[in-house]
Scaffold this motif. Structure first.
Motif, PDB file in Angstrom:
ATOM      1  N   TYR A  92       0.835  -1.189   0.000  1.00  0.00           N
ATOM      2  CA  TYR A  92       0.000   0.000   0.000  1.00  0.00           C
ATOM      3  C   TYR A  92       0.874   1.243   0.000  1.00  0.00           C
ATOM      4  N   LEU A  93       0.290   2.350  -0.382  1.00  0.00           N
ATOM      5  CA  LEU A  93       0.936   3.658  -0.337  1.00  0.00           C
ATOM      6  C   LEU A  93       0.032   4.600   0.434  1.00  0.00           C
ATOM      7  N   VAL A  94       0.628   5.509   1.179  1.00  0.00           N
ATOM      8  CA  VAL A  94      -0.116   6.540   1.890  1.00  0.00           C
ATOM      9  C   VAL A  94       0.442   7.877   1.430  1.00  0.00           C
ATOM     10  N   GLN A  95      -0.402   8.693   0.833  1.00  0.00           N
ATOM     11  CA  GLN A  95       0.025  10.029   0.426  1.00  0.00           C
ATOM     12  C   GLN A  95      -0.002  10.903   1.670  1.00  0.00           C
ATOM     13  N   LEU A  96       1.137  11.530   1.998  1.00  0.00           N
ATOM     14  CA  LEU A  96       1.257  12.289   3.232  1.00  0.00           C
ATOM     15  C   LEU A  96       1.093  13.791   3.036  1.00  0.00           C
ATOM     16  N   ALA A  97       1.688  14.336   1.966  1.00  0.00           N
ATOM     17  CA  ALA A  97       1.651  15.791   1.793  1.00  0.00           C
ATOM     18  C   ALA A  97       1.901  16.166   0.337  1.00  0.00           C
ATOM     19  N   ASN A  98       1.380  17.334  -0.043  1.00  0.00           N
ATOM     20  CA  ASN A  98       1.635  17.936  -1.352  1.00  0.00           C
ATOM     21  C   ASN A  98       2.123  19.357  -1.125  1.00  0.00           C
ATOM     22  N   VAL A  99       3.165  19.756  -1.845  1.00  0.00           N
ATOM     23  CA  VAL A  99       3.713  21.107  -1.729  1.00  0.00           C
ATOM     24  C   VAL A  99       3.943  21.643  -3.126  1.00  0.00           C
ATOM     25  N   GLN A 100       3.597  22.905  -3.340  1.00  0.00           N
ATOM     26  CA  GLN A 100       3.871  23.577  -4.610  1.00  0.00           C
ATOM     27  C   GLN A 100       4.865  24.710  -4.345  1.00  0.00           C
ATOM     28  N   LEU A 101       5.882  24.801  -5.206  1.00  0.00           N
ATOM     29  CA  LEU A 101       6.900  25.838  -5.110  1.00  0.00           C
ATOM     30  C   LEU A 101       6.973  26.581  -6.431  1.00  0.00           C
ATOM     31  N   ASP A 102       7.319  27.867  -6.383  1.00  0.00           N
ATOM     32  CA  ASP A 102       7.515  28.586  -7.638  1.00  0.00           C
ATOM     33  C   ASP A 102       8.911  28.281  -8.171  1.00  0.00           C
ATOM     34  N   ALA A 103       9.282  28.871  -9.286  1.00  0.00           N
ATOM     35  CA  ALA A 103      10.562  28.587  -9.928  1.00  0.00           C
ATOM     36  C   ALA A 103      11.748  29.020  -9.062  1.00  0.00           C
ATOM     37  N   ASP A 104      11.525  29.932  -8.114  1.00  0.00           N
ATOM     38  CA  ASP A 104      12.576  30.390  -7.199  1.00  0.00           C
ATOM     39  C   ASP A 104      12.558  29.627  -5.882  1.00  0.00           C
ATOM     40  N   PHE A 105      11.836  28.530  -5.841  1.00  0.00           N
ATOM     41  CA  PHE A 105      11.737  27.636  -4.685  1.00  0.00           C
ATOM     42  C   PHE A 105      11.060  28.294  -3.478  1.00  0.00           C
ATOM     43  N   LYS A 106      10.141  29.181  -3.720  1.00  0.00           N
ATOM     44  CA  LYS A 106       9.340  29.766  -2.639  1.00  0.00           C
ATOM     45  C   LYS A 106       8.025  28.997  -2.567  1.00  0.00           C
ATOM     46  N   VAL A 107       7.581  28.700  -1.348  1.00  0.00           N
ATOM     47  CA  VAL A 107       6.384  27.888  -1.137  1.00  0.00           C
ATOM     48  C   VAL A 107       5.139  28.657  -1.571  1.00  0.00           C
ATOM     49  N   ILE A 108       4.374  28.055  -2.475  1.00  0.00           N
ATOM     50  CA  ILE A 108       3.093  28.608  -2.908  1.00  0.00           C
ATOM     51  C   ILE A 108       1.986  28.036  -2.038  1.00  0.00           C
ATOM     52  N   SER A 109       1.988  26.717  -1.859  1.00  0.00           N
ATOM     53  CA  SER A 109       0.982  26.069  -1.012  1.00  0.00           C
ATOM     54  C   SER A 109       1.546  24.771  -0.458  1.00  0.00           C
ATOM     55  N   SER A 110       1.000  24.384   0.675  1.00  0.00           N
ATOM     56  CA  SER A 110       1.393  23.139   1.327  1.00  0.00           C
ATOM     57  C   SER A 110       0.148  22.548   1.981  1.00  0.00           C
ATOM     58  N   SER A 111      -0.076  21.264   1.765  1.00  0.00           N
ATOM     59  CA  SER A 111      -1.245  20.633   2.372  1.00  0.00           C
ATOM     60  C   SER A 111      -0.909  19.216   2.818  1.00  0.00           C
ATOM     61  N   CYS A 112      -1.451  18.868   3.971  1.00  0.00           N
ATOM     62  CA  CYS A 112      -1.338  17.498   4.469  1.00  0.00           C
ATOM     63  C   CYS A 112      -2.520  16.720   3.911  1.00  0.00           C
ATOM     64  N   GLY A 113      -2.272  15.508   3.544  1.00  0.00           N
ATOM     65  CA  GLY A 113      -3.357  14.680   3.049  1.00  0.00           C
ATOM     66  C   GLY A 113      -3.002  13.233   3.262  1.00  0.00           C
ATOM     67  N   PHE A 114      -3.897  12.492   3.814  1.00  0.00           N
ATOM     68  CA  PHE A 114      -3.631  11.094   4.093  1.00  0.00           C
ATOM     69  C   PHE A 114      -4.537  10.232   3.247  1.00  0.00           C
ATOM     70  N   GLN A 115      -4.137  10.019   1.998  1.00  0.00           N
ATOM     71  CA  GLN A 115      -4.894   9.142   1.109  1.00  0.00           C
ATOM     72  C   GLN A 115      -4.201   7.783   1.103  1.00  0.00           C
ATOM     73  N   TYR A 116      -4.990   6.752   1.133  1.00  0.00           N
ATOM     74  CA  TYR A 116      -4.516   5.386   1.264  1.00  0.00           C
ATOM     75  C   TYR A 116      -4.775   4.653  -0.038  1.00  0.00           C
ATOM     76  N   PHE A 117      -3.731   4.057  -0.630  1.00  0.00           N
ATOM     77  CA  PHE A 117      -3.864   3.333  -1.895  1.00  0.00           C
ATOM     78  C   PHE A 117      -3.404   1.890  -1.685  1.00  0.00           C
ATOM     79  N   LEU A 118      -4.296   0.945  -1.873  1.00  0.00           N
ATOM     80  CA  LEU A 118      -3.925  -0.474  -1.834  1.00  0.00           C
ATOM     81  C   LEU A 118      -3.369  -0.873  -3.189  1.00  0.00           C
ATOM     82  N   LEU A 119      -2.293  -1.625  -3.169  1.00  0.00           N
ATOM     83  CA  LEU A 119      -1.707  -2.094  -4.426  1.00  0.00           C
ATOM     84  C   LEU A 119      -2.062  -3.546  -4.664  1.00  0.00           C
TER      85      LEU A 119
END
Length: 114
Positions: free
Chosen positions: A87-114
């Motif tokens: 299984y996989l657990v998605q923990l977080a998603n982060v978006q950065l601009d081209a200069d590596f500055k944080v645009i958004s950050s979110s925690c998310g716990f999605q569970y994927f059975l393989l």
């Protein structure tokens, strides 16, 4: 039958994630990718801090349209020669601009059975 179909779709989803990472690597070099992952790890620190010790935390980063998309996911840390749940657990998603500055950050716990 339903379990097999679900497993196949999750495996195709994971394969597509790795494929997109490989295709976008021509746009940014490996050093930039590692830098983006490092900055994103700092932004997602709270999401990753509570991760269980029996999980391996991995990450991947893609660069599209001037934005870095970094995702952190966990998989089981199985002892050698033992049967382990896939299984996989998605923990977080982060978006950065081209200069590596944080645009958004979110925690998310999605569970994927393989």
């Amino acid at each position: 039958m339903r379990v097999i179909t679900k497993s196949i779709s999750v495996m195709l989803f994971v394969a597509a994630l790795f494929l997109t990472t490989g295709l976008n690597s021509a746009q940014a070099n490996l050093g930039d990718e590692q830098h983006a992952i490092g900055v994103a790890r700092g932004a997602a620190h709270e999401c990753l801090a509570g991760t269980a010790s029996n999980l391996n935390v991995n990450s991947y980063a893609t660069f599209r349209d001037g934005i870095w998309y970094v995702t952190f996911y966990a998989s089981p840390a199985c002892p050698p020669n033992m049967i382990c749940a896939l299984y996989l657990v998605q923990l977080a998603n982060v978006q950065l601009d081209a200069d590596f500055k944080v645009i958004s950050s979110s925690c998310g716990f999605q569970y994927f059975l393989l």
